[in-house]
Write an enzyme that holds these catalytic residues in place. Structure first.
Site, short mmCIF file in Angstrom:
data_model
loop_
_atom_site.label_atom_id
_atom_site.label_comp_id
_atom_site.label_asym_id
_atom_site.label_seq_id
_atom_site.Cartn_x
_atom_site.Cartn_y
_atom_site.Cartn_z
CB ALA A 75 -0.95 -0.01 1.20
CG ASN A 161 -3.53 3.62 10.10
OD1 ASN A 161 -3.96 4.59 9.46
ND2 ASN A 161 -2.46 3.69 10.84
CD GLN A 189 -5.76 -1.10 8.84
OE1 GLN A 189 -6.40 -2.08 9.23
NE2 GLN A 189 -4.47 -0.98 9.03
CB SER A 209 -1.36 -3.76 1.71
OG SER A 209 -0.15 -4.41 1.99
N GLY A 210 -1.49 -6.83 0.52
CA GLY A 210 -1.67 -8.25 0.81
C GLY A 210 -1.59 -8.61 2.27
CG HIS A 211 1.29 -6.77 5.17
ND1 HIS A 211 1.27 -6.36 6.48
CD2 HIS A 211 1.59 -5.69 4.44
CE1 HIS A 211 1.57 -5.06 6.53
NE2 HIS A 211 1.75 -4.63 5.29
CB CYS A 336 6.45 2.50 22.07
SG CYS A 336 5.19 1.46 21.34
C1 LIG Z 1 -0.52 -0.87 6.60
C2 LIG Z 1 -1.00 0.38 5.95
C3 LIG Z 1 -0.27 0.99 4.92
C4 LIG Z 1 1.06 0.46 4.46
O1 LIG Z 1 0.92 -0.72 3.76
P1 LIG Z 1 2.21 -1.57 3.31
O2 LIG Z 1 1.65 -2.60 2.42
O3 LIG Z 1 2.78 -2.11 4.56
O4 LIG Z 1 3.13 -0.63 2.60
C5 LIG Z 1 -0.80 2.12 4.34
N1 LIG Z 1 -1.97 2.63 4.73
C6 LIG Z 1 -2.71 2.08 5.71
C7 LIG Z 1 -4.01 2.69 6.10
C8 LIG Z 1 -2.23 0.94 6.36
O5 LIG Z 1 -2.96 0.41 7.34
#
Ligand SMILES: *Cc1c(COP(=O)(O)O)cnc(C)c1O
Length: 412
Positions: A75, A161, A189, A209-211, A336
Site C-alpha cells: 500500500a 488504521n 484497512q 495491501s496483501g499482508h 513507542c
Molecule cells: C498498513 C497500511 C499501509 C502500508 O501498507 P504496506 O503494504 O505495509 O506498505 C498504508 N496505509 C494504511 C491505512 C495501512 O494500514
C-alpha cells in the site's frame, strides 16, 4: 484447549498468511517459476496466466475490471504511485514552478499518504490537511469546503488504521466527480473486511495491501479507473514498461498469486467474519467498560470497522500498561516505535489529551481470534489497570471526588 501465549491482537498492523494462501503460492517458487513477461515459452505463459487469474480475483473484491489493477509492492507504493502519479499528470504548472495545483487530504491519514503529500507540497503543490472533529470522521462537507478552483486531487482514507473510523468515502467520491477532480482512497484497512464497489462508491484510485488481508507481505495493488473518467498516472519508477507503463519491474508472481487467493477468501467469508468479529469486539468492550471506570473508546462509537477497538484507560501510565499486558500483542497510542515520547498524532487530531492518548490500546481482532482469547485479554487488561491505579495518588484523589482538572499544580 490451552491458550497459546502471547495472543495476537494486532491484525491492523499485519495478519498471518492464511494456510490456503500459502498452498496456492507454493508451486510458484519452484515449479512455475517463469517470468510473467517472457512471451516466448511455456514458463512465461504459465506465470502470466497465474498473474492474470490473480488480477481477476483482486478486481472482483472491489468491483473493478481486471485491466484496472496495477501490481505494486504494497500500500505504501500504491499510495505513492497514486498521489505523485496523479499530481504530476494533472499538474497545472511545470516542475520547478509554484502553484502547480491543490490537493486535499486529512491530518489523520497514514504516513504513506501524509509523506507523499508533504513532498508534493515542497515541490510546488498546495496541500490542505483536513482536521476531523472529536469523532475522527472526515465528511464530504469538510471536503466540499476545502475545494478550490485549482484542486486536482483528493486523497482520503476509507477506514483509519488507528481508530478504525470510517470516512464518508462514497459521498466524497461523488463530490469529486461532480467537480471533475481525481479521488484516491487508501483502503488498506477496509478492503477484504467490508464490501467495496469502486464504481458505486465513486472511486478513481484505490490502494490496498496483501499482508493486511491474510496474504503475503511485500505485495499490493492499485486500482486505476479506466473510464468515466479515464485516470492517467505519471510513473514513479521507470524501466521495462510493465503494468501498462505505470509500474515497471518484474512481477512478484508468487506474491501476486497469494494476493489473489487472499482476496478470493476474504470475499467469500467477509459477511460471516464481520458478524463474528463484531460480537467478539462488543464482548471485549462491554466487559472492560463494565468492570472498570474511566474506560474511553476513541473515535466514533458506531461508524468504525467491526474488528478493531481503540480504548483508553484513565489514571494509568501508558508505558506501565504496555509492560503489564505483556501476553497481549497489540499497539498503543504511545509512539513507542519512534524515539520520541509523542502520543499518537491521530489521537491528538481528535483532541484526546496526552495522558489518555498514552494509555490507549489498539486491539485488532482477526480470522483466528477466539472467545477464550477475548476472555484472557479482559482479565489481563483489567488486572493490570487495577494494579496500576491502586498505586496512583491521582486515582485516590479521583475516587475521593476531587476534580483533578481543577487542581492548581504548584509551579517548579
Ligand atoms: C498498513 C497500511 C499501509 C502500508 O501498507 P504496506 O503494504 O505495509 O506498505 C498504508 N496505509 C494504511 C491505512 C495501512 O494500514
Amino acid at each position: 484447549m490451552a491458550l497459546k501465549l502471547p495472543i495476537y491482537m494486532d491484525h491492523s498492523a499485519t495478519t498471518p498468511c492464511d494456510p490456503r494462501v500459502v498452498d496456492a503460492m507454493l508451486p510458484f517458487f519452484t515449479e512455475v517459476f517463469g517470468n510473467a513477461a517472457s512471451r516466448s515459452h511455456k514458463f512465461g505463459w504459465e506465470a502470466e496466466e497465474a498473474v492474470e487469474n490473480a488480477r481477476k480475483q483482486a478486481a472482483a473484491i472491489i468491483g473493478a475490471d481486471p485491466k484496472e489493477i496495477i501490481w505494486t509492492s504494497g500500500a505504501t507504493e500504491s499510495n505513492n504511485l497514486a498521489i505523485k502519479g496523479a499530481a504530476c499528470m494533472y499538474a497545472k504548472a511545470e516542475p520547478g514552478q509554484r502553484n502547480r495545483g491543490h490537493i486535499i487530504t486529512a491530518a489523520l491519514e497514514h504516513k504513506a499518504v501524509l509523506d507523499p503529500c508533504k513532498r508534493l507540497e515542497r515541490e510546488g503543490f498546495d496541500v490542505t490537511f483536513l482536521e476531523p472533529g472529536p469523532d475522527g470522521i472526515i465528511t464530504a462537507d469538510m471536503v466540499r469546503q476545502a475545494f478550490r478552483d485549482d484542486t486536482i486531487l483528493v486523497t482520503i482514507m476509507w477506514a483509519n488504521n488507528e481508530i478504525a473510523t470510517i470516512n464518508e468515502v462514497p459521498e466524497i467520491g461523488a463530490l469529486c466527480h461532480e467537480k471533475g477532480v481525481i479521488f484516491h482512497t487508501d483502503a488498506t484497512q477496509w478492503v477484504g473486511k467490508m464490501p467495496t464497489d469502486v464504481k458505486a462508491d465513486n472511486i478513481d484510485l484505490l490502494s490496498w495491501s496483501g499482508h493486511k488481508i491474510y496474504g503475503p507481505k511485500g505485495v499490493g495493488a492499485l486500482y486505476v479507473r479506466r473510464r468515466n473518467p479515464r485516470v492517467r498516472l505519471q510513473a514513479v519508477q521507470d524501466g521495462g514498461g510493465h503494468e501498462r507503463g505505470m509500474r515497471s519491474g518484474t512481477l512478484n508472481v508468487t506474491g501476486i498469486v497469494g494476493f489473489g487467493k487472499a482476496c478470493e477468501i476474504c470475499l467469500a467469508e467477509m459477511e460471516a467474519e464481520r458478524d463474528r468479529l463484531l460480537k467478539l469486539r462488543q464482548k471485549l468492550e462491554n466487559e472492560l467498560s463494565s468492570r472498570m471506570e474511566m474506560v474511553v473508546i476513541n473515535g466514533h462509537r458506531d461508524r468504525r470497522l467491526p474488528h478493531v477497538t481503540n480504548i483508553s484507560f484513565g489514571f494509568v501510565e501508558g508505558e506501565s500498561l504496555i509492560m503489564g499486558i505483556n501476553e497481549i500483542a497489540c499497539s498503543s497510542g504511545s509512539a513507542c516505535t519512534s524515539a520520541s515520547l509523542e502520543p499518537s498524532y491521530v489521537l491528538k487530531a481528535l483532541g484526546v489529551n496526552d495522558e489518555l492518548a498514552h494509555s490507549s490500546l489498539r486491539l485488532s481482532l482477526g480470522r483466528w481470534t477466539t472467545e477464550e482469547e477475548i476472555d484472557f485479554a479482559v482479565e489481563q487488561i483489567t488486572r493490570t489497570v487495577e494494579h496500576l491505579r491502586s498505586m496512583s495518588p491521582l486515582w485516590d484523589l479521583y475516587k475521593e471526588g476531587v476534580d483533578i482538572s481543577k487542581i492548581q499544580w504548584q509551579a517548579h
